[in-house]
Design a protein around this motif. Structure first.
Motif, PDB file in Angstrom:
ATOM      1  N   PHE A 176       0.869  -1.175   0.000  1.00  0.00           N
ATOM      2  CA  PHE A 176       0.000   0.000   0.000  1.00  0.00           C
ATOM      3  C   PHE A 176       0.904   1.222   0.000  1.00  0.00           C
ATOM      4  N   CYS A 177       0.378   2.359  -0.391  1.00  0.00           N
ATOM      5  CA  CYS A 177       1.229   3.544  -0.349  1.00  0.00           C
ATOM      6  C   CYS A 177       0.509   4.703   0.299  1.00  0.00           C
ATOM      7  N   MET A 178       1.306   5.625   0.764  1.00  0.00           N
ATOM      8  CA  MET A 178       0.815   6.848   1.357  1.00  0.00           C
ATOM      9  C   MET A 178       1.395   7.995   0.546  1.00  0.00           C
ATOM     10  N   VAL A 179       0.534   8.813   0.006  1.00  0.00           N
ATOM     11  CA  VAL A 179       0.987   9.992  -0.724  1.00  0.00           C
ATOM     12  C   VAL A 179       1.216  11.079   0.314  1.00  0.00           C
ATOM     13  N   ASP A 180       2.440  11.569   0.369  1.00  0.00           N
ATOM     14  CA  ASP A 180       2.817  12.438   1.463  1.00  0.00           C
ATOM     15  C   ASP A 180       3.724  13.555   0.981  1.00  0.00           C
ATOM     16  N   VAL A 181       3.645  14.671   1.648  1.00  0.00           N
ATOM     17  CA  VAL A 181       4.591  15.761   1.443  1.00  0.00           C
ATOM     18  C   VAL A 181       5.030  16.200   2.837  1.00  0.00           C
ATOM     19  N   HIS A 182       6.262  15.904   3.174  1.00  0.00           N
ATOM     20  CA  HIS A 182       6.762  16.249   4.494  1.00  0.00           C
ATOM     21  C   HIS A 182       6.886  17.767   4.605  1.00  0.00           C
ATOM     22  N   PRO A 183       6.417  18.347   5.704  1.00  0.00           N
ATOM     23  CA  PRO A 183       6.415  19.815   5.836  1.00  0.00           C
ATOM     24  C   PRO A 183       7.782  20.470   5.652  1.00  0.00           C
ATOM     25  N   THR A 184       8.838  19.786   6.025  1.00  0.00           N
ATOM     26  CA  THR A 184      10.168  20.395   5.878  1.00  0.00           C
ATOM     27  C   THR A 184      10.638  20.444   4.440  1.00  0.00           C
ATOM     28  N   ARG A 185       9.932  19.760   3.535  1.00  0.00           N
ATOM     29  CA  ARG A 185      10.335  19.724   2.134  1.00  0.00           C
ATOM     30  C   ARG A 185       9.342  20.460   1.249  1.00  0.00           C
ATOM     31  N   CYS A 186       8.462  21.205   1.857  1.00  0.00           N
ATOM     32  CA  CYS A 186       7.400  21.877   1.124  1.00  0.00           C
ATOM     33  C   CYS A 186       7.793  23.316   0.796  1.00  0.00           C
ATOM     34  N   LYS A 187       7.959  23.604  -0.491  1.00  0.00           N
ATOM     35  CA  LYS A 187       8.303  24.958  -0.919  1.00  0.00           C
ATOM     36  C   LYS A 187       7.326  25.487  -1.962  1.00  0.00           C
ATOM     37  N   VAL A 188       6.156  24.873  -2.033  1.00  0.00           N
ATOM     38  CA  VAL A 188       5.128  25.325  -2.963  1.00  0.00           C
ATOM     39  C   VAL A 188       3.836  25.558  -2.195  1.00  0.00           C
ATOM     40  N   THR A 189       2.867  26.174  -2.834  1.00  0.00           N
ATOM     41  CA  THR A 189       1.612  26.478  -2.154  1.00  0.00           C
ATOM     42  C   THR A 189       0.792  25.216  -1.905  1.00  0.00           C
ATOM     43  N   VAL A 190      -0.092  25.312  -0.952  1.00  0.00           N
ATOM     44  CA  VAL A 190      -0.968  24.188  -0.622  1.00  0.00           C
ATOM     45  C   VAL A 190      -1.813  23.795  -1.829  1.00  0.00           C
ATOM     46  N   ASP A 191      -2.332  24.767  -2.564  1.00  0.00           N
ATOM     47  CA  ASP A 191      -3.143  24.462  -3.737  1.00  0.00           C
ATOM     48  C   ASP A 191      -2.342  23.696  -4.780  1.00  0.00           C
ATOM     49  N   THR A 192      -1.096  24.096  -5.000  1.00  0.00           N
ATOM     50  CA  THR A 192      -0.242  23.399  -5.966  1.00  0.00           C
ATOM     51  C   THR A 192      -0.023  21.958  -5.537  1.00  0.00           C
ATOM     52  N   LEU A 193       0.255  21.752  -4.251  1.00  0.00           N
ATOM     53  CA  LEU A 193       0.462  20.401  -3.732  1.00  0.00           C
ATOM     54  C   LEU A 193      -0.801  19.568  -3.835  1.00  0.00           C
ATOM     55  N   LEU A 194      -1.917  20.135  -3.439  1.00  0.00           N
ATOM     56  CA  LEU A 194      -3.180  19.404  -3.483  1.00  0.00           C
ATOM     57  C   LEU A 194      -3.516  18.989  -4.907  1.00  0.00           C
ATOM     58  N   ASN A 195      -3.369  19.881  -5.853  1.00  0.00           N
ATOM     59  CA  ASN A 195      -3.643  19.545  -7.253  1.00  0.00           C
ATOM     60  C   ASN A 195      -2.712  18.446  -7.754  1.00  0.00           C
ATOM     61  N   ALA A 196      -1.440  18.498  -7.376  1.00  0.00           N
ATOM     62  CA  ALA A 196      -0.488  17.471  -7.802  1.00  0.00           C
ATOM     63  C   ALA A 196      -0.839  16.120  -7.186  1.00  0.00           C
ATOM     64  N   ILE A 197      -1.226  16.116  -5.929  1.00  0.00           N
ATOM     65  CA  ILE A 197      -1.593  14.863  -5.259  1.00  0.00           C
ATOM     66  C   ILE A 197      -2.865  14.291  -5.872  1.00  0.00           C
ATOM     67  N   LEU A 198      -3.856  15.129  -6.124  1.00  0.00           N
ATOM     68  CA  LEU A 198      -5.097  14.642  -6.744  1.00  0.00           C
ATOM     69  C   LEU A 198      -4.829  14.082  -8.139  1.00  0.00           C
ATOM     70  N   LYS A 199      -3.937  14.713  -8.873  1.00  0.00           N
ATOM     71  CA  LYS A 199      -3.568  14.209 -10.203  1.00  0.00           C
ATOM     72  C   LYS A 199      -2.892  12.844 -10.074  1.00  0.00           C
ATOM     73  N   LEU A 200      -1.997  12.726  -9.102  1.00  0.00           N
ATOM     74  CA  LEU A 200      -1.306  11.458  -8.876  1.00  0.00           C
ATOM     75  C   LEU A 200      -2.290  10.338  -8.558  1.00  0.00           C
ATOM     76  N   LEU A 201      -3.312  10.670  -7.816  1.00  0.00           N
ATOM     77  CA  LEU A 201      -4.310   9.686  -7.420  1.00  0.00           C
ATOM     78  C   LEU A 201      -5.427   9.499  -8.453  1.00  0.00           C
ATOM     79  N   ASN A 202      -5.325  10.228  -9.561  1.00  0.00           N
ATOM     80  CA  ASN A 202      -6.336  10.172 -10.622  1.00  0.00           C
ATOM     81  C   ASN A 202      -7.726  10.511 -10.104  1.00  0.00           C
ATOM     82  N   VAL A 203      -7.804  11.527  -9.248  1.00  0.00           N
ATOM     83  CA  VAL A 203      -9.085  11.956  -8.678  1.00  0.00           C
ATOM     84  C   VAL A 203      -9.578  13.167  -9.433  1.00  0.00           C
TER      85      VAL A 203
END
Length: 82
Positions: free
Chosen positions: A55-82
């Motif tokens: 199983f996998c967990m799609v994650d973005v560790h806070p210390t490695r986050c240099k983009v906006t929340v919206d950008t991350l959310l859109n990328a994660i949703l795309k990865l999950l094909n949602v």
């Protein structure tokens, strides 16, 4: 790390198959594969798709986050094909 690369330097050949084989032999029946950022999460998803016990967990560790929340959310949703 199963690729044998640590801090950008290659130390050994990729051994994910051997690592999983040892886990299954030791009685592990499920594994959660994680990543610390989007690219690693894509790799985790690809690995998890190779075996029903993974199983996998799609994650973005806070210390490695240099983009906006919206950008991350859109990328994660795309990865999950949602």
């Amino acid at each position: 790390m199963s690729k044998g690369i640590y801090n950008g330097k290659k130390y050994h050949v990729a051994d994910i198959v051997a690592v999983l084989s040892r886990a299954w032999s030791a009685g592990v029946d499920r594994i959660i594969v994680t990543g610390g950022f989007l690219e690693e999460s894509k790799e985790a998803l690809a690995i998890a798709e190779t075996d029903a016990r993974l199983f996998c967990m799609v994650d973005v560790h806070p210390t490695r986050c240099k983009v906006t929340v919206d950008t991350l959310l859109n990328a994660i949703l795309k990865l999950l094909n949602v």
